[in-house]
Design a protein around this motif. Sequence first.
Motif, PDB file in Angstrom:
ATOM      1  N   UNK A  52       0.861  -1.179   0.000  1.00  0.00           N
ATOM      2  CA  UNK A  52       0.000   0.000   0.000  1.00  0.00           C
ATOM      3  C   UNK A  52       0.898   1.230   0.000  1.00  0.00           C
ATOM      4  N   UNK A  53       0.846   1.971  -1.092  1.00  0.00           N
ATOM      5  CA  UNK A  53       1.682   3.157  -1.270  1.00  0.00           C
ATOM      6  C   UNK A  53       0.801   4.394  -1.402  1.00  0.00           C
ATOM      7  N   UNK A  54       1.419   5.556  -1.255  1.00  0.00           N
ATOM      8  CA  UNK A  54       0.699   6.792  -1.541  1.00  0.00           C
ATOM      9  C   UNK A  54       0.400   6.829  -3.040  1.00  0.00           C
ATOM     10  N   UNK A  55      -0.516   7.681  -3.451  1.00  0.00           N
ATOM     11  CA  UNK A  55      -0.845   7.787  -4.878  1.00  0.00           C
ATOM     12  C   UNK A  55       0.384   8.138  -5.704  1.00  0.00           C
ATOM     13  N   UNK A  56       1.209   9.069  -5.213  1.00  0.00           N
ATOM     14  CA  UNK A  56       2.413   9.459  -5.947  1.00  0.00           C
ATOM     15  C   UNK A  56       3.398   8.300  -6.071  1.00  0.00           C
ATOM     16  N   UNK A  57       3.612   7.579  -4.975  1.00  0.00           N
ATOM     17  CA  UNK A  57       4.528   6.439  -5.013  1.00  0.00           C
ATOM     18  C   UNK A  57       4.004   5.341  -5.932  1.00  0.00           C
ATOM     19  N   UNK A 120      -2.389  -7.642   1.706  1.00  0.00           N
ATOM     20  CA  UNK A 120      -2.016  -6.246   1.577  1.00  0.00           C
ATOM     21  C   UNK A 120      -1.172  -5.893   2.786  1.00  0.00           C
ATOM     22  N   UNK A 121      -0.178  -5.031   2.587  1.00  0.00           N
ATOM     23  CA  UNK A 121       0.650  -4.569   3.711  1.00  0.00           C
ATOM     24  C   UNK A 121       1.066  -3.134   3.464  1.00  0.00           C
ATOM     25  N   UNK A 122       1.201  -2.402   4.544  1.00  0.00           N
ATOM     26  CA  UNK A 122       1.633  -1.011   4.466  1.00  0.00           C
ATOM     27  C   UNK A 122       3.108  -0.939   4.101  1.00  0.00           C
ATOM     28  N   UNK A 142      15.271   8.512  -2.989  1.00  0.00           N
ATOM     29  CA  UNK A 142      14.139   8.824  -3.853  1.00  0.00           C
ATOM     30  C   UNK A 142      12.901   7.986  -3.581  1.00  0.00           C
ATOM     31  N   UNK A 143      12.992   6.974  -2.728  1.00  0.00           N
ATOM     32  CA  UNK A 143      11.895   6.021  -2.555  1.00  0.00           C
ATOM     33  C   UNK A 143      11.520   5.355  -3.865  1.00  0.00           C
ATOM     34  N   UNK A 144      12.499   5.126  -4.709  1.00  0.00           N
ATOM     35  CA  UNK A 144      12.246   4.459  -5.992  1.00  0.00           C
ATOM     36  C   UNK A 144      12.593   2.995  -5.890  1.00  0.00           C
ATOM     37  N   UNK A 145      11.843   2.146  -6.605  1.00  0.00           N
ATOM     38  CA  UNK A 145      12.180   0.723  -6.586  1.00  0.00           C
ATOM     39  C   UNK A 145      13.524   0.500  -7.271  1.00  0.00           C
ATOM     40  N   UNK A 146      14.266  -0.449  -6.765  1.00  0.00           N
ATOM     41  CA  UNK A 146      15.546  -0.799  -7.355  1.00  0.00           C
ATOM     42  C   UNK A 146      15.577  -2.287  -7.618  1.00  0.00           C
TER      43      UNK A 146
END
Length: 150
Positions: A52-57, A120-122, A142-146
């Motif tokens: 569960x991510x923010x809309x932007x993430x 689902x998990x936060x 950046x909180x970007x996936x790697x």
Amino acid sequence: MDNQLLGDLFFSPAQPLAGADLDDETLLQFACEEFPEKEFCIVRRWMLIDVILSDDEDRQVRSSGLRPTVIYAQAVTTKAGTKAEAAHGKLSGFQLRFEGCFFETQDMLYILAGRGSRKFASKPTVFALADLCGSGLWNTYENRPVNNPA
């Protein structure tokens, strides 16, 4: 707090799912023939986790062609046939594709075997799980996936 988050993740109800109903030797043979160019592993005692991510993430993850879903596994058999029972499990990077019993990330194809589950998990829960497993899902700046070898 991490213990509570992880306790909720591991012990709360989940949607049961079924993976391939074949032994590891048969799955290895099949995967080597069908996916000779891919890195893959067979996982047992697995859980798909929809993060569960923010809309932007969420938009950021999806814009890179990925989905905010990871796989956690307690038992892994590698392409070479080596079996590993991870003390704290293995955690994948984000989903590239998921079809049937095949879950693919940017760098690995996971063959889901036996029974598993989906939850689902936060984001804090998945961070706690990543810390436990010793894997980093996001760049800290950046909180970007790697890419995340599991």
